[in-house]
Enzyme design. Structure first.
Site, PDB file in Angstrom:
ATOM      1  N   CYS A  74     -54.516  83.222 -70.273  1.00  0.00           N
ATOM      2  CA  CYS A  74     -54.105  83.667 -71.601  1.00  0.00           C
ATOM      3  C   CYS A  74     -54.490  85.124 -71.869  1.00  0.00           C
ATOM      4  O   CYS A  74     -55.568  85.571 -71.470  1.00  0.00           O
ATOM      5  CB  CYS A  74     -54.723  82.760 -72.670  1.00  0.00           C
ATOM      6  SG  CYS A  74     -54.193  81.043 -72.475  1.00  0.00           S
ATOM      7  N   CYS A 155     -49.451  82.240 -72.140  1.00  0.00           N
ATOM      8  CA  CYS A 155     -50.136  81.882 -73.374  1.00  0.00           C
ATOM      9  C   CYS A 155     -50.838  83.084 -74.000  1.00  0.00           C
ATOM     10  O   CYS A 155     -51.147  84.056 -73.315  1.00  0.00           O
ATOM     11  CB  CYS A 155     -51.152  80.760 -73.106  1.00  0.00           C
ATOM     12  SG  CYS A 155     -52.192  81.065 -71.671  1.00  0.00           S
TER      13      CYS A 155
END
Ligand code: AVW
Length: 249
Positions: A74, A155
């Site tokens: 992420c 993400c």
């Protein structure tokens, strides 16, 4: 003793028979710790071996993705289109972002060509169909499949480097547009931050109409931004570790 000699000779010939392609695959793979590279190779090979090299569907690589799944990273995932050299020039020097080509599967096959043949167990590196020669060729289907898998795990804040040196930086036929952006999910991704890489005599920038299509394609709920950045600034940031990742552009 005779048996040992025979075994050694046999072992050596078998090793010589291992293709240069497989050696490259395994040696690149071994750089990733805790990976059963032979298992990854087997899952890879089954996708195209003994098949007509124009009949390898994208789904043929599904077992490979299962054998070597992508881990979400992420806020560090970097996508790109027509900016391969500048992106990788940057990511190889700095640890700010991860591109597909920095992951296990992407790095192992980057720059390689391969295909199988009907009636053969082998992997070939010459006489394989070119990228656009037939749609379902082993190399193209591979990049489409792993690009989708990489996009599926994206993400947080996601970055994409697009090229200001072409007329249509967001090209609907690119892998970025046709495979990656369409899979970005608002449930996982907070923002998509486009970096327009501007060289001297740029043809387009963040005001380009094609970027409107990008915004329209994006899942509602994902915040969009775009920044025009000179290529020289990206190179400078690659060369100067004292510049924080977040301050590069
Ligand atoms: P690209 P994408 N012959 O710069 O958005 C051989 O156009 O499509 O960007 N190889 C080709 C050809 C071709 N005609 N066209 C494309 N490629 C291969 C994965 C070649 O390896 C990453 F995650 C070229 O360097 C990026 O976000 C690569 O496709 C996204 O896909 C990219 O072509 C970049 O694909």
């Amino acid at each position: 003793i005779v048996i040992v000699i025979i075994a050694v000779v046999l072992g050596l010939t078998l090793r010589q028979n291992k293709s240069e392609f497989k050696s490259t695959f395994l040696s690149r793979c071994e750089k990733f710790n805790q990976t059963d590279c032979q298992k990854v190779w087997d899952a890879f090979e089954q996708a195209y071996v003994n098949k007509d090299p124009c009949k390898v569907a994208v789904e043929a690589y599904d077992p490979l993705i299962v054998a070597a799944p992508f881990k979400p990273q992420c806020n560090r995932m970097m996508f790109w289109s027509k900016t391969k050299d500048v992106v990788h020039g940057f990511t190889e020097k700095r640890d700010c972002f991860v591109t597909l080509e920095d992951t296990l599967l992407g790095s192992v096959l980057d720059g390689l060509t391969w295909c199988g043949k009907e009636g053969s167990k082998g992997t070939f590196t010459t006489g394989c169909p070119g990228w656009s020669e037939c749609e379902n060729n082993p190399v193209r289907s591979f990049w489409r499949r792993i690009s989708a898998a990489f996009a599926d795990v994206a993400c947080g804040d996601v970055t994409a480097m697009l090229s200001g040196s072409i007329d249509t930086p967001f090209n609907p036929t690119s892998i970025f547009a046709s495979i990656e952006v369409v899979r970005f999910q608002a449930s996982r991704i907070k923002s998509l931050n486009v970096v327009m890489v501007l060289q001297q005599n740029a043809k387009s920038n963040c005001t380009d109409p094609s970027l409107k299509n990008l915004r329209q394609t994006l899942d509602t709920g994902i915040t969009y931004s775009c920044k025009d950045v000179p290529e020289s600034r990206i190179q400078e940031c690659g060369a100067k570790p004292e510049i924080a990742c977040g301050a590069c552009w």
